[in-house]
Design an enzyme around this catalytic site. Structure first.
Site, short mmCIF file in Angstrom:
data_model
loop_
_atom_site.label_atom_id
_atom_site.label_comp_id
_atom_site.label_asym_id
_atom_site.label_seq_id
_atom_site.Cartn_x
_atom_site.Cartn_y
_atom_site.Cartn_z
N HIS A 471 0.71 -1.18 -0.14
CA HIS A 471 -0.11 -0.02 -0.04
C HIS A 471 0.85 1.29 -0.05
CE1 HIS A 471 -2.80 -2.80 2.44
NE2 HIS A 471 -3.03 -3.11 0.92
C1 LIG Z 1 0.23 -7.66 -4.51
C2 LIG Z 1 -0.65 -6.64 -4.10
C3 LIG Z 1 -1.92 -6.82 -3.15
C4 LIG Z 1 -2.65 -5.95 -2.67
N1 LIG Z 1 -3.72 -6.01 -2.22
C5 LIG Z 1 -4.66 -5.36 -1.88
C6 LIG Z 1 -5.92 -5.54 -1.43
O1 LIG Z 1 -6.13 -6.74 -1.07
N2 LIG Z 1 -7.04 -4.74 -1.27
C7 LIG Z 1 -6.62 -3.38 -1.53
O2 LIG Z 1 -7.45 -2.44 -1.45
N3 LIG Z 1 -5.54 -3.10 -2.26
C8 LIG Z 1 -4.67 -3.97 -2.47
N4 LIG Z 1 -3.50 -3.59 -3.03
C9 LIG Z 1 -3.10 -2.30 -3.24
C10 LIG Z 1 -3.81 -1.73 -4.50
O3 LIG Z 1 -4.07 -2.57 -5.37
C11 LIG Z 1 -3.31 -0.36 -4.97
O4 LIG Z 1 -3.10 0.65 -3.67
C12 LIG Z 1 -4.16 0.22 -6.21
O5 LIG Z 1 -4.05 -0.75 -7.08
C13 LIG Z 1 -2.91 1.61 -6.72
O6 LIG Z 1 -3.77 1.97 -7.86
P1 LIG Z 1 -2.94 2.99 -8.66
O7 LIG Z 1 -3.98 3.36 -9.72
O8 LIG Z 1 -2.10 3.97 -7.98
O9 LIG Z 1 -1.81 2.17 -9.41
P2 LIG Z 1 -1.89 0.74 -10.08
O10 LIG Z 1 -3.03 0.32 -10.09
O11 LIG Z 1 -0.59 0.29 -9.79
O12 LIG Z 1 -1.81 1.33 -11.72
C14 LIG Z 1 -0.53 1.82 -12.40
C15 LIG Z 1 -0.53 1.36 -13.86
O13 LIG Z 1 0.07 2.47 -14.43
C16 LIG Z 1 1.02 1.66 -15.26
N5 LIG Z 1 2.38 2.64 -15.67
C17 LIG Z 1 3.10 2.96 -14.74
N6 LIG Z 1 4.11 3.54 -15.18
C18 LIG Z 1 3.70 3.64 -16.83
C19 LIG Z 1 4.50 4.56 -17.61
N7 LIG Z 1 5.48 4.91 -17.57
N8 LIG Z 1 3.98 4.06 -18.87
C20 LIG Z 1 2.71 3.46 -19.25
N9 LIG Z 1 2.10 2.97 -18.16
C21 LIG Z 1 2.59 3.01 -16.71
C22 LIG Z 1 1.19 0.35 -14.53
O14 LIG Z 1 1.73 -0.58 -15.58
C23 LIG Z 1 -0.19 -0.02 -14.18
O15 LIG Z 1 -1.02 -0.61 -14.88
C24 LIG Z 1 -2.54 -4.70 -3.35
C25 LIG Z 1 -1.39 -4.16 -4.05
C26 LIG Z 1 -0.47 -5.42 -4.49
C27 LIG Z 1 0.68 -5.18 -5.49
#
Ligand SMILES: Cc1cc2nc3c(=O)[nH]c(=O)nc-3n(C[C@H](O)[C@H](O)[C@H](O)COP(=O)(O)OP(=O)(O)OC[C@H]3O[C@@H](n4cnc5c(N)ncnc54)[C@H](O)[C@@H]3O)c2cc1C
Length: 571
Positions: A471
């Site tokens: 997280h």
């Molecule tokens: C193993 C794991 C288990 C988890 N379990 C839970 C859970 O059970 N419940 C919960 O609430 N949360 C959980 N989380 C946390 C939650 O999933 C994240 O906090 C949330 O998904 C973050 O969302 P985000 O949009 O910030 O980033 P992300 O969902 O990580 O999205 C970022 C996206 O941007 C893309 N990207 C990055 N850089 C670039 C670039 N330069 N060019 C193009 N694309 C790019 C990536 O490939 C990705 O698809 C977990 C996370 C992980 C990794």
């Protein structure tokens, strides 16, 4: 030249919401640039298969920390989703919002519009909760949320043990009583993972004003005269530029969004210049203030084969997989987590500072063939997470090459308060698991083990075994002043046409999992970006009932004095 009204970098939890909401207006064009590929693999749909997916390299950025200064130089593994849906496609699917107070503290720190009353309507708009529409839940939103199927998870045994240990029960962590023990909600709809891609992006793909480029790594944002004008990305070895008429929105997550800002010359000017990049805008907070949950595995060997490991016998697995394929039900349609509890380590604090996961088996349990594969001991595992760590880490560039992973330090357990809370986490689990009826079924504690009991020994165990809760937040923190990267409208301070919308904007980590809160942030951001009227804040009724529930659980969560056998343990 490719030209769009909005360019969204990253199709993760936040990016998919933005893509869907912004493209609802047919008069605007939206481009999403995603570094990962499509999310067609069956393991990204089958809930229990997350155990195979999240550690694997296939849909993952596979980051690791630098040697951690307070963990004897250990490097921690940092999985992040690299696929449509981002981390929501590989995560553990727990739907948890954190504590109402978390958001009120954001508001008090200068994030106007992000108090609990402000954000609750956006949590509700996102949600298609199994409870239906109500004061705290949405019934018709895109994100499917269902209750864990507890049939094979020893739920009653754990519940009775937790009750005997003096911990209150709750029906709904997102409702009136966010504290106590209960069944967890999961982002699963009709037996299939409800990732942000499945919930938001896929239904919007038919729109002609939405373009999604996969396997396309964004390398930098172009900034001319203080305004973001577009992005450079590489796809199939070809470098291209896409122009943004209105805005570029970074949704790359807590590690990649700050990395992209730094690569674009936005961040601490001296750090950027070290890599030969020309600083464009000096913004000292980019990549700082990294906050993450520390977690610990406390394991107990059982006298009898009562854990979920029994369900992993090969013939049962074959039948369960068939059941899932045909009916979307059974063991593979759910998460094998028995329950959760939010607990205060001391009665004088206002929010539960420990989130305790009751795992129904050891995390490394494998499918087994009787008489063929080596026997695995049946174990139960308590998995506590520190909700509000004090330690802050940071992220810096490794080089000017966008394909190089950033350098990340979590500085885990860097303060004495954090180390004390970590010890409390372990002693809390020991106390609960040794309470009857569960306590009578335990053969022995295997990790850390009964012999590890002094503060010094526990500290050493913690340094050896602590892991991340997945997280990370705070690296593009929202707020005012030099400690912030974006303002409360999520616009990068000092620049035009550039926002960050993802988990990195959270100024502090909520006391729970971060997928739901990230989706909420993107829902609200979509209205801010489109210039729509914001949803009205939740009524006083809801806010008041939450506050009074907190007061009453403060009274009930204190355990009896006689049960306190650990020096300095949980009170
Ligand atoms: C193993 C794991 C288990 C988890 N379990 C839970 C859970 O059970 N419940 C919960 O609430 N949360 C959980 N989380 C946390 C939650 O999933 C994240 O906090 C949330 O998904 C973050 O969302 P985000 O949009 O910030 O980033 P992300 O969902 O990580 O999205 C970022 C996206 O941007 C893309 N990207 C990055 N850089 C670039 C670039 N330069 N060019 C193009 N694309 C790019 C990536 O490939 C990705 O698809 C977990 C996370 C992980 C990794």
């Amino acid at each position: 030249m490719d030209e769009y009204d909005y360019i969204i970098v990253g199709a993760g939890s936040a990016g998919c919401v933005l893509a869907s909401r912004l493209s609802e207006d047919p008069s605007v064009s939206v481009l999403v640039v995603e570094a990962g590929g499509r999310d067609n693999h069956v393991f990204l749909k089958m809930p229990l298969a997350w155990r195979q997916v999240w550690r694997g390299p296939k849909f993952n950025w596979n980051y690791t920390t630098e040697p951690e200064p307070f963990l004897d130089g250990r490097r921690l593994s940092l999985p992040r989703g690299k696929v449509l849906g981002g981390s929501s496609s590989i995560n553990g699917m727990l739907y948890v919002r954190g504590h109402p107070r978390d958001y009120d503290l954001w508001r008090q720190a200068g994030c106007e519009g992000w108090s609990y009353a402000d954000v609750l309507p956006y949590f509700k708009r996102a949600e298609g909760n199994w409870r239906g529409e109500g004061d705290y839940h949405g019934g018709a939103g895109p994100l499917g949320v269902s209750a864990t199927d507890i049939s094979n998870l020893n739920f009653e045994l754990i519940r009775d043990t937790v009750a005997a240990a003096g911990i209150p029960m709750t029906e709904d962590f997102s409702g009136e009583q966010p504290e106590g023990f209960g069944i967890v909600d999961l982002t699963i709809k009709n037996g299939v993972r409800s990732s942000a891609s499945a919930a938001y992006l896929r239904p919007a793909l038919k729109r002609t004003n939405l373009t999604v480029k996969t396997m396309a790594l964004t390398e930098r944002v172009s900034i001319e005269k203080g305004r973001a004008t577009g992005v450079t990305y590489v796809s199939k070895g070809v470098r291209a530029f896409a122009r943004a008429r209105r805005e570029v929105i970074l949704a790359g997550g807590s590690y990649n969004s700050p990395q992209l800002l730094l690569l674009s010359g936005v961040g601490p000017a001296d750090e950027i210049a070290e890599h030969g990049i020309t600083p464009v805008h000096d913004l000292p907070a980019v990549g700082k203030n990294l906050s993450e949950h520390a977690v610990f595995h406390i394991q107990f060997a059982m006298k009898e084969p009562i854990t979920f490991l029994s369900r992993l016998r090969a013939d049962r697995v074959a039948l369960s997989v068939l059941q899932w394929a045909l009916f979307r039900t059974g063991d593979f349609a759910t998460q094998a987590l028995t329950a959760l509890a939010f607990i205060r380590s001391r009665p004088d604090i206002e929010r539960p500072d420990i989130q305790l996961f009751f795992n129904s088996t050891r995390m490394d349990a494998k499918v087994w063939f009787p008489g063929i594969t080596p026997a695995q001991q049946h174990m139960l595992e308590g998995y506590p997470s520190m909700n509000y760590p004090e330690s802050r880490g940071e992220l810096r560039l490794r080089s000017a090459n966008p394909s190089d992973p950033p350098r990340i330090w979590l500085n885990f357990l860097g303060t004495e308060n954090d180390r004390a809370t970590a010890r409390e986490c372990i002693r809390l689990v020991q106390r609960i698991y040794h309470t009857p009826p569960l306590g009578e079924l335990i053969e022995r504690e295997t990790s850390p083990g009964a012999e590890v009991s002094s503060d010094a020994d526990l500290d050493a165990f913690i340094r050896r075994t602590v892991e991340v809760g997945h997280h990370p937040v705070g690296t593009c923190a929202m707020g005012e002043g030099t400690a912030a990267v974006v303002d409360p409208q999520l616009r990068v301070h000092g620049l035009q046409g550039l926002r960050v919308v993802d988990a990195s904007v959270m100024p502090t980590v909520p006391g729970g999992n971060t997928n739901g809160p990230t989706i909420m942030i993107a829902e609200r951001a979509a209205d801010l970006i489109a210039g729509k009227a914001l949803l009205a804040p939740a009524s006083d009724l809801v806010a008041t009932s939450t506050a009074s529930a907190l007061r009453s659980t403060a009274a009930t969560s204190r355990r009896p004095e006689t049960a306190n056998t650990n020096e300095g343990g949980v009170r």
